[in-house]
Design an enzyme around this catalytic site. Sequence first.
Site, PDB file in Angstrom:
ATOM      1  CG  ASP A 178      -2.065   0.911   0.952  1.00  0.00           C
ATOM      2  OD1 ASP A 178      -3.305   0.548   1.065  1.00  0.00           O
ATOM      3  OD2 ASP A 178      -1.782   2.408   1.112  1.00  0.00           O
ATOM      4  CG  LEU A 213       0.911   3.765   4.016  1.00  0.00           C
ATOM      5  CD1 LEU A 213       1.919   3.887   5.266  1.00  0.00           C
ATOM      6  CD2 LEU A 213      -0.427   3.267   4.588  1.00  0.00           C
ATOM      7  CG  ASP A 265     -22.180  -0.366  -8.143  1.00  0.00           C
ATOM      8  OD1 ASP A 265     -21.633   0.496  -8.056  1.00  0.00           O
ATOM      9  OD2 ASP A 265     -23.220  -0.295  -7.870  1.00  0.00           O
ATOM     10  CD  GLU A 266     -19.094   4.686  -8.382  1.00  0.00           C
ATOM     11  OE1 GLU A 266     -19.063   5.680  -9.190  1.00  0.00           O
ATOM     12  OE2 GLU A 266     -19.112   4.903  -7.423  1.00  0.00           O
ATOM     13  CE  LYS A 291     -11.711  -0.132  -9.540  1.00  0.00           C
ATOM     14  NZ  LYS A 291     -10.532  -0.718  -8.773  1.00  0.00           N
ATOM     15  CE  LYS A 301     -14.680   7.649  -0.905  1.00  0.00           C
ATOM     16  NZ  LYS A 301     -13.917   6.079  -1.114  1.00  0.00           N
ATOM     17  NE  ARG A 340     -24.175   6.490  -5.988  1.00  0.00           N
ATOM     18  CZ  ARG A 340     -24.834   7.246  -6.836  1.00  0.00           C
ATOM     19  NH1 ARG A 340     -26.104   6.844  -7.110  1.00  0.00           N
ATOM     20  NH2 ARG A 340     -24.440   8.212  -7.186  1.00  0.00           N
ATOM     21  CG  HIS A 357     -24.578  12.891  -8.384  1.00  0.00           C
ATOM     22  ND1 HIS A 357     -25.127  13.641  -7.144  1.00  0.00           N
ATOM     23  CD2 HIS A 357     -24.009  11.639  -7.891  1.00  0.00           C
ATOM     24  CE1 HIS A 357     -25.110  12.548  -6.037  1.00  0.00           C
ATOM     25  NE2 HIS A 357     -24.437  11.717  -6.528  1.00  0.00           N
TER      26      HIS A 357
HETATM   27  P1  NAD Z   1      -9.729   3.432  -0.165  1.00  0.00           P
HETATM   28  O1  NAD Z   1      -9.576   4.779  -1.071  1.00  0.00           O
HETATM   29  O2  NAD Z   1     -10.338   3.591   1.170  1.00  0.00           O
HETATM   30  O3  NAD Z   1      -8.403   2.735  -0.211  1.00  0.00           O
HETATM   31  C1  NAD Z   1      -7.348   2.710  -1.366  1.00  0.00           C
HETATM   32  C2  NAD Z   1      -6.109   2.175  -0.765  1.00  0.00           C
HETATM   33  O4  NAD Z   1      -5.134   2.050  -1.699  1.00  0.00           O
HETATM   34  C3  NAD Z   1      -5.419   3.032   0.282  1.00  0.00           C
HETATM   35  O5  NAD Z   1      -5.003   2.659   1.307  1.00  0.00           O
HETATM   36  C4  NAD Z   1      -4.507   3.659  -0.586  1.00  0.00           C
HETATM   37  O6  NAD Z   1      -3.073   4.168   0.176  1.00  0.00           O
HETATM   38  C5  NAD Z   1      -4.085   2.610  -1.614  1.00  0.00           C
HETATM   39  N1  NAD Z   1      -3.327   3.064  -2.847  1.00  0.00           N
HETATM   40  C6  NAD Z   1      -3.844   4.104  -3.600  1.00  0.00           C
HETATM   41  N2  NAD Z   1      -3.132   4.256  -4.661  1.00  0.00           N
HETATM   42  C7  NAD Z   1      -2.045   3.323  -4.630  1.00  0.00           C
HETATM   43  C8  NAD Z   1      -0.867   2.986  -5.258  1.00  0.00           C
HETATM   44  N3  NAD Z   1      -0.590   3.601  -6.620  1.00  0.00           N
HETATM   45  N4  NAD Z   1      -0.085   2.084  -4.870  1.00  0.00           N
HETATM   46  C9  NAD Z   1      -0.244   1.193  -3.925  1.00  0.00           C
HETATM   47  N5  NAD Z   1      -1.568   1.671  -2.928  1.00  0.00           N
HETATM   48  C10 NAD Z   1      -2.219   2.610  -3.418  1.00  0.00           C
HETATM   49  O7  NAD Z   1     -10.779   2.655  -1.268  1.00  0.00           O
HETATM   50  P2  NAD Z   1     -11.795   1.426  -1.011  1.00  0.00           P
HETATM   51  O8  NAD Z   1     -12.992   2.174  -0.722  1.00  0.00           O
HETATM   52  O9  NAD Z   1     -11.281   0.652   0.067  1.00  0.00           O
HETATM   53  O10 NAD Z   1     -11.887   0.676  -2.121  1.00  0.00           O
HETATM   54  C11 NAD Z   1     -10.748  -0.431  -2.403  1.00  0.00           C
HETATM   55  C12 NAD Z   1     -11.080  -1.147  -3.855  1.00  0.00           C
HETATM   56  O11 NAD Z   1     -12.524  -1.425  -3.931  1.00  0.00           O
HETATM   57  C13 NAD Z   1     -10.914  -0.064  -4.938  1.00  0.00           C
HETATM   58  O12 NAD Z   1     -10.499  -0.864  -6.148  1.00  0.00           O
HETATM   59  C14 NAD Z   1     -12.401   0.544  -5.282  1.00  0.00           C
HETATM   60  O13 NAD Z   1     -12.438   0.760  -6.636  1.00  0.00           O
HETATM   61  C15 NAD Z   1     -13.288  -0.952  -5.095  1.00  0.00           C
HETATM   62  N6  NAD Z   1     -14.647  -0.718  -4.499  1.00  0.00           N
HETATM   63  C16 NAD Z   1     -14.814   0.298  -3.668  1.00  0.00           C
HETATM   64  C17 NAD Z   1     -16.442   0.424  -3.153  1.00  0.00           C
HETATM   65  C18 NAD Z   1     -16.659   1.440  -2.238  1.00  0.00           C
HETATM   66  O14 NAD Z   1     -17.877   1.572  -1.747  1.00  0.00           O
HETATM   67  N7  NAD Z   1     -15.797   1.779  -1.321  1.00  0.00           N
HETATM   68  C19 NAD Z   1     -17.427  -0.069  -3.841  1.00  0.00           C
HETATM   69  C20 NAD Z   1     -16.902  -0.942  -5.098  1.00  0.00           C
HETATM   70  C21 NAD Z   1     -15.744  -1.193  -5.181  1.00  0.00           C
END
Ligand code: NAD
Length: 344
Positions: free
Chosen positions: A36, A38, A140-141, A168, A203, A228, A299
Amino acid sequence: MTQKHILVTGGAGFIGANFVKYFIEENENVTVINLDKLTYAGSLENLKDVHSERHIFVEGDICDRQLVENLFVKYDIRGVIHFAAESHVDNSITGPEAFMQTNVIGTFTLIDVARNYWMDAPNSYKSGYDTCRFHHVSTDEVYGTLGETGLFEETTPYAPNSPYSASKASSDFVVRSYFHTYGMDVVTTNCSNNYGPKQHDEKLIPTILRKALQGEQIPIYGDGLNIRDWLYVLDHCKGIALAYETGKSGETYNIGGRNEKTNLYIVNSICSYLDEKYTRKDNSSYKELITFVKDRPGHDFRYAIDASKIEDELGWKADENFESGIVKTIEWYIEKYKDTGILQ
Ligand code: NAD
């Protein structure tokens, strides 16, 4: 016990951190290498409840090919579960470049390193590596927006509307192409909106809670009627683990909780709960803090998932409904905000 090393990316973020804890507890023979960067969205705080020698955290960028290659060799990586992404739609509107970099180039870098490490030619895995799988976590987006009716199915054509969803969607196509071109073992899951512990403060649900508890205006986009399909984060993690372990190679699975709610419903139900359990000193309702603000450009009106494929084929089912999950979530944030001094 012989340990299998898998690479989890983005495991200091919201869903990744919930997943790492769950997956390590469920799989005694797995060691997770958690890569990660971070960014502002990731935090080691999210991992402070992971107490295991089978968790190795590495700070670094998924776009750094040399680093990723070194990790594959050093730990003999046998599987990837890829969460790392820029994930906030609002940020993708003001600064799309980081989304293209991490979500598209980062996904390409990871899967390409995995292919080179696991395979010696198209459709040919190196001896002993034939069970190695790349699991891509998506959203799903990518399907765009729905009207009043209909559901996103795995066969719904892609129609991303924001730079986030476009990045994505691009990453989903990269992963798809590695199945069709190289015969690589890949699975993609596309999930609806998650909520639960460890979500970043920016969020919707954490914002509602924080603003309400601080007695500040609670901003809601437009008329608050955007819909949603909300899923408790642990249910998403269980679905990912199931698809990673038992999903069919090359397939995609939609994950969603059948919990369609308007943003207005979300904010009202949180305020009602707070009114009852954390009554304001002047007895006024938290609902008085709700303020409608200018809508987000582009949106999407409604997202809703048809999860029958993962339910019927893999036996996944959400354990929480919105009413049960939101209480756990609210109480978790109350504890967090007490710790950080936001709430007395
Ligand atoms: P988040 O933003 O909370 O976490 C993303 C993490 O990725 C962070 O810890 C960040 O430090 C790390 N990161 C970002 N860029 C990076 C890089 N270049 N190299 C290494 N680490 C990196 O996101 P989330 O909400 O936990 O989402 C996680 C995954 O799930 C994503 O792929 C997102 O598209 C997908 N997703 C999220 C949701 C939602 O509702 N949050 C829904 C469906 C899918």
